[in-house]
Structure formats: C-alpha cells, structure tokens
Motif scaffolding. Structure first.
Motif, PDB file in Angstrom:
ATOM      1  N   LYS A  14      -1.400   6.948  -1.797  1.00  0.00           N
ATOM      2  CA  LYS A  14      -2.731   7.575  -1.876  1.00  0.00           C
ATOM      3  C   LYS A  14      -2.938   8.117  -3.396  1.00  0.00           C
ATOM      4  O   LYS A  14      -1.680   8.925  -4.279  1.00  0.00           O
TER       5      LYS A  14
ATOM      6  N   TYR B 166      -7.228   9.060  -0.062  1.00  0.00           N
ATOM      7  CA  TYR B 166      -8.037   9.735  -0.360  1.00  0.00           C
ATOM      8  C   TYR B 166      -7.551  10.669  -0.837  1.00  0.00           C
ATOM      9  O   TYR B 166      -6.490  11.548  -0.044  1.00  0.00           O
TER      10      TYR B 166
ATOM     11  N   THR C  32     -10.131   7.089  -4.085  1.00  0.00           N
ATOM     12  CA  THR C  32      -9.919   6.346  -2.337  1.00  0.00           C
ATOM     13  C   THR C  32      -9.048   4.997  -3.234  1.00  0.00           C
ATOM     14  O   THR C  32      -9.282   4.527  -3.834  1.00  0.00           O
ATOM     15  N   ASN C  33      -8.044   5.085  -2.479  1.00  0.00           N
ATOM     16  CA  ASN C  33      -7.324   3.534  -2.044  1.00  0.00           C
ATOM     17  C   ASN C  33      -6.964   3.202  -0.616  1.00  0.00           C
ATOM     18  O   ASN C  33      -7.846   3.830   0.272  1.00  0.00           O
ATOM     19  N   SER C  34      -6.627   2.341  -0.454  1.00  0.00           N
ATOM     20  CA  SER C  34      -5.946   1.444  -0.091  1.00  0.00           C
ATOM     21  C   SER C  34      -5.117   2.612   1.405  1.00  0.00           C
ATOM     22  O   SER C  34      -4.926   1.782   2.989  1.00  0.00           O
TER      23      SER C  34
ATOM     24  N   ALA D  23       0.687  -1.302  -0.016  1.00  0.00           N
ATOM     25  CA  ALA D  23       0.110  -0.004  -0.321  1.00  0.00           C
ATOM     26  C   ALA D  23       0.697   1.385   0.227  1.00  0.00           C
ATOM     27  O   ALA D  23       0.146   2.238  -0.907  1.00  0.00           O
TER      28      ALA D  23
ATOM     29  N   ALA E  12      -6.562   4.350  -7.784  1.00  0.00           N
ATOM     30  CA  ALA E  12      -6.940   4.424  -6.995  1.00  0.00           C
ATOM     31  C   ALA E  12      -8.313   3.525  -7.240  1.00  0.00           C
ATOM     32  O   ALA E  12      -8.173   2.011  -8.534  1.00  0.00           O
ATOM     33  N   ASN E  13      -8.795   2.911  -6.601  1.00  0.00           N
ATOM     34  CA  ASN E  13      -9.950   2.020  -5.909  1.00  0.00           C
ATOM     35  C   ASN E  13     -11.352   1.912  -6.115  1.00  0.00           C
ATOM     36  O   ASN E  13     -12.352   0.396  -6.577  1.00  0.00           O
ATOM     37  N   SER E  14     -11.683   3.480  -5.772  1.00  0.00           N
ATOM     38  CA  SER E  14     -13.093   4.060  -5.891  1.00  0.00           C
ATOM     39  C   SER E  14     -13.712   5.737  -6.164  1.00  0.00           C
ATOM     40  O   SER E  14     -12.039   6.024  -5.871  1.00  0.00           O
TER      41      SER E  14
ATOM     42  N   GLY F 168      -7.582   3.157 -13.109  1.00  0.00           N
ATOM     43  CA  GLY F 168      -6.875   3.873 -11.739  1.00  0.00           C
ATOM     44  C   GLY F 168      -7.294   5.260 -11.561  1.00  0.00           C
ATOM     45  O   GLY F 168      -6.677   5.640 -10.575  1.00  0.00           O
TER      46      GLY F 168
END
Length: 398
Positions: A248, A323, A318-320, A243, A276-278, A296
């Motif tokens: 981010k 954001y 946002t990702n783990s 991560a 990014a995941n969302s 991404g």
C-alpha cells in the motif's frame, strides 16, 4: 520450465530414517536426505552449521556433496538454530543452450529440527545477506523478505515450492512460492547486461531491502516480470501476490504551505510505499488547486484564487492493497506589493507600488525609526508609528 528457475528452486527435505540391525543387536543411524535442485546441481558442497549466541556461524555439524540434485546428511544429531549453506561451484546444464553453468551460493538460517523439511532458495539467501547476525536473520529478516515478496505470514524456510516440472502449479503457499521464484527467473532473463546472473539479482534486491522495503522502481520491475510469466508459471493468486509485492502507499506529511493568491504552485507528497492508483483530498482543496496522481504519488498544483487562514487537508493515496493518508496545512494570502519606491519632494515623500491581483485596498505602516522582522501587531510600539489604512490607489504622499 526455464533452466534458471530449476536451479532457483533449491529444496531440502529432511527424512529421518532408522536403519535397523539384526534381532540379536546392531546399530542404527539417522540419515537426513534432501532434494537440492529441480535442475540437478552436481558437486555442490553443502554444510550445516550451528549458529552461536552472538549470531555467527559456529561449529560444522556435517556436510555432503550434491549428486544430481540430491544431498544426504547423515547423523546430524542436532536441533536448534542453524545455517545451511550450499556453496557456489556446483554445476548444472542449461536446457536452452546445453551449456554447463555454475550455481550460486545459496543459504538459509532457520530453527533447524532434524527430520523436518526446509527450503533453500534465493529468498532465503537474500535474508541471510541482510544481516551479519544470523539470529536477526531468523528473528526478523526471513519474515521481512517473505512480506515484501507477497508471502506475508508465511515461512520461506519451511514451505516447499511446487515442482512445476512434475505437477501443475498449485493454488496454495507452495504454488505461490514457486510463482515468485519463477518471477525472479524472468527478472534475471530480462537483464540484458553482460554480467547478468542470479547472484547479481540477489545482490540488487538485498541492497534495496536494507531499509525493509523495496523501492517503487524495483517493485515495478517485479510486477512486470510477473506479467511476463508464461501461463504455466501462474496460479489464481497472482493478482494478490502482485498487490502484496507492490504494497500500500505510504505518504509523508508536508510542512505548512503559505501560498500567495493568483500564483501558480506545485508540491508533491513523498510516497515510500506502493504505487498509488488514485488520490483525493478531505476537505476539498481551495479553489484553483487540485490533487492529481503523478509518478505513483499525489501532487497538489494550481493557482489559488481565494484568501484563507490555515486549514489542514488530508490527502489519501489508494491502490489495490490499501491506502495511506498524509496532511498539509495551507494558508492563502495576498502577495506583498512589489517595486515600492520612495521619492523625496521637499518635505514630502511620494510612495508608489505595483498593484496586487485581488487587492482593492492597501495599508501603509511607517515610523520615524528603522524596523524590520517585527510583527504587524507590534508596530504601534515604534517611535512615530503611523498607519494609513484602506488606501484605494497605488500611490501616496506622506
């Protein structure tokens, strides 16, 4: 443990020792001995240099050749900013093939204190390659490299990676460092080109890091290499390290978007950070538009259906790791009527135009002088200006 990883782990521990003479007198000498490699590198010439105030390599302090991974420096007699360099040309045996190979050049720029441990690894070599000013390497780039490889706040020049050949991978800074080096070994092994080498991997990473960050394509390869590691090269911190390597997201604001109702649009935010995941929007986007995750980053697309003045929207990626937000101002207007034609009929001019989706009335502005690039609010200043308002059809005679 792969043979490549073994020579990736170039560790040097300085042990200050006093050699006493007889009770009646004698001399003492200071010996700094180091462990050069877990896959013993023979005949690598290692040197310690002072770093000048201008950040260049200064006077040589001492040197020694490695002997099966061991290098010994005697009577360094110096503490301060220094460059330690182990030149290319040392040899090691590849366990998988029993072939003899040459080691690459590996260096570290650091605040050297005689008697204290330090490490020379591919990460410290990347840092050295980032700047011709070695003082900048010490002050800036060692930390930059540590951060992008998941060791933020840690010293890549002082932490000694776990020797996985001797003990299990530890769940601490040393274990994390060893896992990162194992990942680089995996990355090199997955390079199927004819010129695959550790030196090539170091050069590619250095080039990518010139701006202080890694491109998404590069971080994707690093994460894939982490995922491909054997269990013995992983510790419980691997998800956190991955991560941190990804980082981010970092979205970039978009310029104002003046959209036309009932017309398809699509525009994407540049993301210079981690994948990014969302994606989400605050407030909700206009009817007909949606924010979606793509490559991404975040993209807005769709067909806007309702008219509106300019509204600012905040897009969140946002990702783990965390954001990032960016803004875009959106207005939605009716389209301008197309195919306006004017036909002269004696003293009458007949106007026709195409209908506009969503429009139920039209305004015609005309004057007896030519005009262009003038705001509607200023039309009344034109000679012979006339407004025909709220027309319901798509033709008019004037």
């Amino acid at each position: 443990m792969s043979s490549l990883l073994k020579y990736l782990l170039v560790l040097v521990v300085l042990a200050l020792q006093s050699c006493g003479g007889s009770s009646g007198g004698g001399s003492s000498s200071k010996t700094s001995s180091g462990f050069l490699s877990a896959a013993p590198i023979d005949n690598a010439s290692c040197f310690i240099y002072k770093i000048t105030t201008e950040g260049t390599k200064g006077d040589e302090l001492t040197s020694s050749d490695s002997d099966k991974g061991i290098v010994t420096f005697s009577n360094v007699g110096y503490s301060g900013r220094a460059l330690i360099q182990c030149s290319a040309g040392g040899t090691y045996t590849d366990e998988a093939t029993d072939n003899e190979k040459q080691s690459p050049i590996l260096r570290v720029a650091l605040n050297f204190i005689e008697g204290e441990k330090f490490a020379i690894t591919p990460l410290t070599e990347i840092a050295v390659q980032l700047d011709n000013n070695l003082n900048n390497v010490i002050d800036i780039h060692n930390d930059t490299v540590a951060k992008v490889f998941g060791l933020s706040g840690k010293s890549i020049t002082a932490i000694l990676p776990t020797d996985i050949d001797k003990i299990s991978l530890t769940n601490d800074d040393s274990g994390d460092y060893a896992m990162i080096l194992a990942m680089l070994s995996k990355l090199e092994a997955e390079d199927t080109s004819d010129d695959s080498s550790l030196s090539k991997i170091i050069d590619l990473l250095k080039t990518d890091l010139v701006d202080g960050t890694l491109e998404q394509i590069t971080t994707g390869k690093l994460v894939a290499a982490f995922n491909g590691l054997e269990d013995k090269f992983k510790n419980t911190n691997i998800d956190k390290i991955k991560a941190d390597v990804i980082g981010k997201p970092l979205l970039v604001d978009l310029p104002v978007k003046n959209l036309i109702s009932d017309s398809f649009v699509t525009f994407e935010f540049s993301n210079t950070g981690g994948v990014a995941n969302s994606c989400s929007s605050e407030p909700n986007l206009p009817s007909g538009l949606a924010v979606i995750l793509t490559s991404g980053s975040c993209k807005i697309s769709g067909v806007p259906t309702l008219l509106q003045d300019v509204i600012t929207y905040t897009i969140k990626a946002t990702n783990s790791v965390g954001y990032s937000t960016a803004t875009v101002n959106i207005s939605i207007d009716l389209d301008t009527p197309k195919n306006l034609t004017a036909t002269e009929r004696n003293i009458i001019i007949a106007l026709t135009w195409n209908s506009v989706s969503g429009a139920d009335k039209y305004n015609i502005h005309y004057a007896t002088e030519t005009f262009a690039n003038i705001e509607v609010v200023n039309y009344s200043s034109l000679n012979g200006y006339t407004l025909l308002a709220n027309l319901t059809g798509v033709s008019k005679e004037i």
